[in-house]
Design an enzyme around this catalytic site. Structure first.
Site, PDB file in Angstrom:
ATOM      1  N   GLU A  17      28.063 104.599 100.446  1.00 51.18           N
ATOM      2  CA  GLU A  17      28.809 103.871  99.589  1.00 51.18           C
ATOM      3  C   GLU A  17      28.107 104.428  98.223  1.00 51.18           C
ATOM      4  O   GLU A  17      27.044 103.260  98.286  1.00 51.18           O
ATOM      5  CB  GLU A  17      29.316 102.833 100.691  1.00 51.18           C
ATOM      6  CG  GLU A  17      29.659 101.722  99.232  1.00 51.18           C
ATOM      7  CD  GLU A  17      30.239 100.603 100.153  1.00 51.18           C
ATOM      8  OE1 GLU A  17      31.033 100.246 101.484  1.00 51.18           O
ATOM      9  OE2 GLU A  17      29.816  99.538  99.355  1.00 51.18           O
ATOM     10  N   ALA A  51      35.173  95.618  92.754  1.00 58.04           N
ATOM     11  CA  ALA A  51      33.954  94.486  93.380  1.00 58.04           C
ATOM     12  C   ALA A  51      32.829  94.391  92.429  1.00 58.04           C
ATOM     13  O   ALA A  51      32.686  95.387  91.260  1.00 58.04           O
ATOM     14  CB  ALA A  51      33.032  95.276  94.540  1.00 58.04           C
ATOM     15  N   ARG A 107      42.204  95.009 102.022  1.00 56.91           N
ATOM     16  CA  ARG A 107      42.620  93.655 101.134  1.00 56.91           C
ATOM     17  C   ARG A 107      42.486  93.151  99.600  1.00 56.91           C
ATOM     18  O   ARG A 107      43.372  92.873  98.847  1.00 56.91           O
ATOM     19  CB  ARG A 107      43.050  92.302 101.459  1.00 56.91           C
ATOM     20  CG  ARG A 107      43.846  90.830 101.340  1.00 56.91           C
ATOM     21  CD  ARG A 107      43.096  89.976 101.910  1.00 56.91           C
ATOM     22  NE  ARG A 107      41.828  89.581 101.425  1.00 56.91           N
ATOM     23  CZ  ARG A 107      41.676  88.190 101.749  1.00 56.91           C
ATOM     24  NH1 ARG A 107      42.263  86.972 102.694  1.00 56.91           N
ATOM     25  NH2 ARG A 107      40.015  87.900 101.757  1.00 56.91           N
ATOM     26  N   ALA A 128      45.267  93.454 104.154  1.00 54.14           N
ATOM     27  CA  ALA A 128      44.995  95.522 104.229  1.00 54.14           C
ATOM     28  C   ALA A 128      46.211  95.529 105.169  1.00 54.14           C
ATOM     29  O   ALA A 128      46.417  97.018 104.586  1.00 54.14           O
ATOM     30  CB  ALA A 128      44.016  94.825 104.560  1.00 54.14           C
ATOM     31  N   GLN A 180      31.346  96.073 108.052  1.00 48.46           N
ATOM     32  CA  GLN A 180      30.577  95.390 107.242  1.00 48.46           C
ATOM     33  C   GLN A 180      29.303  96.168 107.948  1.00 48.46           C
ATOM     34  O   GLN A 180      29.178  95.557 109.091  1.00 48.46           O
ATOM     35  CB  GLN A 180      30.979  93.617 107.388  1.00 48.46           C
ATOM     36  CG  GLN A 180      30.146  92.814 106.575  1.00 48.46           C
ATOM     37  CD  GLN A 180      30.772  93.126 105.172  1.00 48.46           C
ATOM     38  OE1 GLN A 180      30.080  94.325 104.408  1.00 48.46           O
ATOM     39  NE2 GLN A 180      30.927  92.590 104.925  1.00 48.46           N
TER      40      GLN A 180
HETATM   41  P1  FAD Z   1      42.498  91.723 105.927  1.00 51.07           P
HETATM   42  O1  FAD Z   1      42.228  92.609 106.936  1.00 51.07           O
HETATM   43  O2  FAD Z   1      43.203  91.895 104.934  1.00 51.07           O
HETATM   44  O3  FAD Z   1      42.002  90.775 106.871  1.00 51.07           O
HETATM   45  C1  FAD Z   1      41.839  89.681 105.512  1.00 51.07           C
HETATM   46  C2  FAD Z   1      41.402  87.986 106.160  1.00 51.07           C
HETATM   47  O4  FAD Z   1      42.859  87.623 106.583  1.00 51.07           O
HETATM   48  C3  FAD Z   1      40.532  88.127 107.944  1.00 51.07           C
HETATM   49  O5  FAD Z   1      40.426  87.602 108.054  1.00 51.07           O
HETATM   50  C4  FAD Z   1      41.906  88.523 108.263  1.00 51.07           C
HETATM   51  O6  FAD Z   1      41.741  88.222 110.209  1.00 51.07           O
HETATM   52  C5  FAD Z   1      42.769  87.914 107.927  1.00 51.07           C
HETATM   53  N1  FAD Z   1      44.417  89.029 108.424  1.00 51.07           N
HETATM   54  C6  FAD Z   1      44.770  89.476 108.495  1.00 51.07           C
HETATM   55  N2  FAD Z   1      45.978  89.648 108.384  1.00 51.07           N
HETATM   56  C7  FAD Z   1      46.146  88.900 109.195  1.00 51.07           C
HETATM   57  C8  FAD Z   1      47.775  88.434 109.367  1.00 51.07           C
HETATM   58  N3  FAD Z   1      48.814  89.597 109.834  1.00 51.07           N
HETATM   59  N4  FAD Z   1      47.738  87.364 109.406  1.00 51.07           N
HETATM   60  C9  FAD Z   1      46.799  85.851 109.762  1.00 51.07           C
HETATM   61  N5  FAD Z   1      45.097  86.897 109.118  1.00 51.07           N
HETATM   62  C10 FAD Z   1      45.548  87.810 108.603  1.00 51.07           C
HETATM   63  N6  FAD Z   1      35.915  94.547  98.644  1.00 51.07           N
HETATM   64  C11 FAD Z   1      36.442  95.200  97.114  1.00 51.07           C
HETATM   65  O7  FAD Z   1      37.234  93.836  96.198  1.00 51.07           O
HETATM   66  N7  FAD Z   1      35.967  96.020  97.006  1.00 51.07           N
HETATM   67  C12 FAD Z   1      35.772  97.338  97.668  1.00 51.07           C
HETATM   68  O8  FAD Z   1      35.530  98.566  97.439  1.00 51.07           O
HETATM   69  C13 FAD Z   1      35.794  96.828  98.711  1.00 51.07           C
HETATM   70  N8  FAD Z   1      34.923  97.776  99.708  1.00 51.07           N
HETATM   71  C14 FAD Z   1      34.392  96.780 101.172  1.00 51.07           C
HETATM   72  C15 FAD Z   1      34.730  98.092 102.133  1.00 51.07           C
HETATM   73  C16 FAD Z   1      34.147  97.506 103.016  1.00 51.07           C
HETATM   74  C17 FAD Z   1      33.381  98.853 104.265  1.00 51.07           C
HETATM   75  C18 FAD Z   1      34.095  96.672 103.787  1.00 51.07           C
HETATM   76  C19 FAD Z   1      33.505  95.387 105.142  1.00 51.07           C
HETATM   77  C20 FAD Z   1      34.901  95.494 102.825  1.00 51.07           C
HETATM   78  C21 FAD Z   1      34.609  96.149 101.714  1.00 51.07           C
HETATM   79  N9  FAD Z   1      35.256  95.214 100.342  1.00 51.07           N
HETATM   80  C22 FAD Z   1      35.772  95.794  99.081  1.00 51.07           C
HETATM   81  C23 FAD Z   1      35.785  93.450 101.114  1.00 51.07           C
HETATM   82  C24 FAD Z   1      36.837  93.028 101.327  1.00 51.07           C
HETATM   83  O9  FAD Z   1      37.850  92.966 100.064  1.00 51.07           O
HETATM   84  C25 FAD Z   1      36.656  91.693 102.028  1.00 51.07           C
HETATM   85  O10 FAD Z   1      36.259  91.214 102.729  1.00 51.07           O
HETATM   86  C26 FAD Z   1      38.090  91.288 101.421  1.00 51.07           C
HETATM   87  O11 FAD Z   1      37.550  89.523 102.026  1.00 51.07           O
HETATM   88  C27 FAD Z   1      38.829  91.636 102.819  1.00 51.07           C
HETATM   89  O12 FAD Z   1      39.121  92.657 103.457  1.00 51.07           O
HETATM   90  P2  FAD Z   1      39.659  93.411 104.228  1.00 51.07           P
HETATM   91  O13 FAD Z   1      40.694  94.582 104.160  1.00 51.07           O
HETATM   92  O14 FAD Z   1      39.399  93.091 105.605  1.00 51.07           O
HETATM   93  O15 FAD Z   1      41.798  92.662 105.118  1.00 51.07           O
END
Ligand code: FAD
Length: 290
Positions: A17, A51, A107, A128, A180
């Site tokens: 990454e 990010a 997300r 997401a 993560q």
């Molecule tokens: P989601 O899957 O939407 O989850 C976010 C939160 O909402 C979680 O607590 C989940 O339990 C909750 N949730 C999800 N769906 C629902 C629902 N339907 N009802 C109720 N609660 C729900 N960030 C960046 O800005 N740019 C990047 O390039 C980037 N790369 C990343 C790469 C990796 C491998 C990882 C692990 C993280 C990365 N992140 C990045 C960080 C990420 O954007 C954050 O962790 C963000 O807070 C959550 O994203 P997510 O896609 O997991 O969201």
């Protein structure tokens, strides 16, 4: 080629990454690092999006440069932050024009300094899973990766709720998961077991961060809620007192190597290294392990 297919053809593997350097003048040095890492023959390289203040166009340009200079299979990240469908279509159109077949759908988080509401920020893609569903329906030629949280996402009300979120992401079309970072492999193996028990069968690629220094560890822990095992903290502190920065670095390499070895021996499909845009540690960690 799509990452799930690549995983079927070549496992175990390492993937990398990168984040787009903020300033254009840093790009040549960054590309040298990427070229040095070519010797690891990564299955794919991913590029973060938005990010740390980077922009959408930075991600696209860095993807293009990595393809041109290194020939990596590239996976850009993409978030739903302040995005409408046109913006998402524009980004995905651009990556398809580059011959890219994969995207990591997230997300995203509130940008520092944003004073509006979450409803404004995530109006089109509140989770997401909404972005995954959109990409799956409108850009079916792309394989979709998603973020997984072996220690649960910081905002999740419970581990079970977070597992249900992952199940939903896969039902919406996610093809694989990248985790993560974490420092104790038991959380990965436990996470995979619990996902499998819920019927989630897609590959789960563990994300590994080699600890470079106490300062970089502090910085990373501010951005994610990974737990650092007491024994590891003790070794790092002791190393720092007795041997300074280079001793901490050695502990960082040794710990990440041990993590990678145990993961590969334990059946993980591969490992995704958070490079922090540096080559030396990744090379030391992976030396002789694949
Ligand atoms: P989601 O899957 O939407 O989850 C976010 C939160 O909402 C979680 O607590 C989940 O339990 C909750 N949730 C999800 N769906 C629902 C629902 N339907 N009802 C109720 N609660 C729900 N960030 C960046 O800005 N740019 C990047 O390039 C980037 N790369 C990343 C790469 C990796 C491998 C990882 C692990 C993280 C990365 N992140 C990045 C960080 C990420 O954007 C954050 O962790 C963000 O807070 C959550 O994203 P997510 O896609 O997991 O969201």
């Amino acid at each position: 080629m799509q990452i799930p297919q690549l995983i079927t053809e070549r496992s175990p593997f390492v993937s990398l990454e990168f984040f787009p350097p903020k300033k254009q003048e840093e790009w040549p040095g960054f590309l040298e690092v990427a070229q040095e890492l070519k010797q690891l023959q990564p299955l794919f390289a991913s590029v973060t999006y938005g990010a740390g203040g980077s922009t959408q166009s930075n991600t696209l340009e860095i993807c293009e440069q990595l393809i041109a200079t290194c020939g990596f299979e590239i996976m850009p990240h993409l978030t739903g932050v302040a995005a409408d469908k046109d913006k998402i279509d524009g980004f995905l159109g651009a990556i398809k024009a580059m011959g890219i077949s994969n995207v990591l759908a997230l997300r995203g988080d509130r940008p520092a300094g944003f004073t509006g509401t979450d409803a404004e920020l995530f109006s089109t893609f509140p989770h997401a899973s909404n972005l995954v569903a959109y990409i799956h329906d409108h850009h079916p030629q792309l394989a979709i990766g998603v973020a997984g949280f072996p220690e649960a996402h910081a905002e999740a009300p419970s581990f079970a709720a977070d597992l249900a979120v992952m199940q939903r992401k896969v039902e919406c079309g996610a093809d694989f998961i990248i985790t993560q970072l974490y420092f104790d492999n038991r959380v990965y193996f436990d996470y995979v077991e619990r996902l499998r028990a819920q019927g989630v069968s897609v590959p789960v690629v563990p994300g590994i961060l080699p600890i470079r220094s106490l300062a970089s560890l502090r910085f990373v822990l501010e951005m994610c809620n990974a737990r650092v095992p007491g024994r590891l903290i003790n070794s790092l502190m002791k190393a720092h007192e007795q041997g300074g920065a280079s001793a901490v670095y050695e502990i960082g390499v040794a710990h990440a190597r041990a993590q990678v070895k145990e993961l590969l021996d334990g059946g993980a499909p591969g490992v995704h290294l958070y490079t922090l845009n540096k080559a030396d540690m990744c090379l030391a960690v992976m030396d002789g392990l694949l």
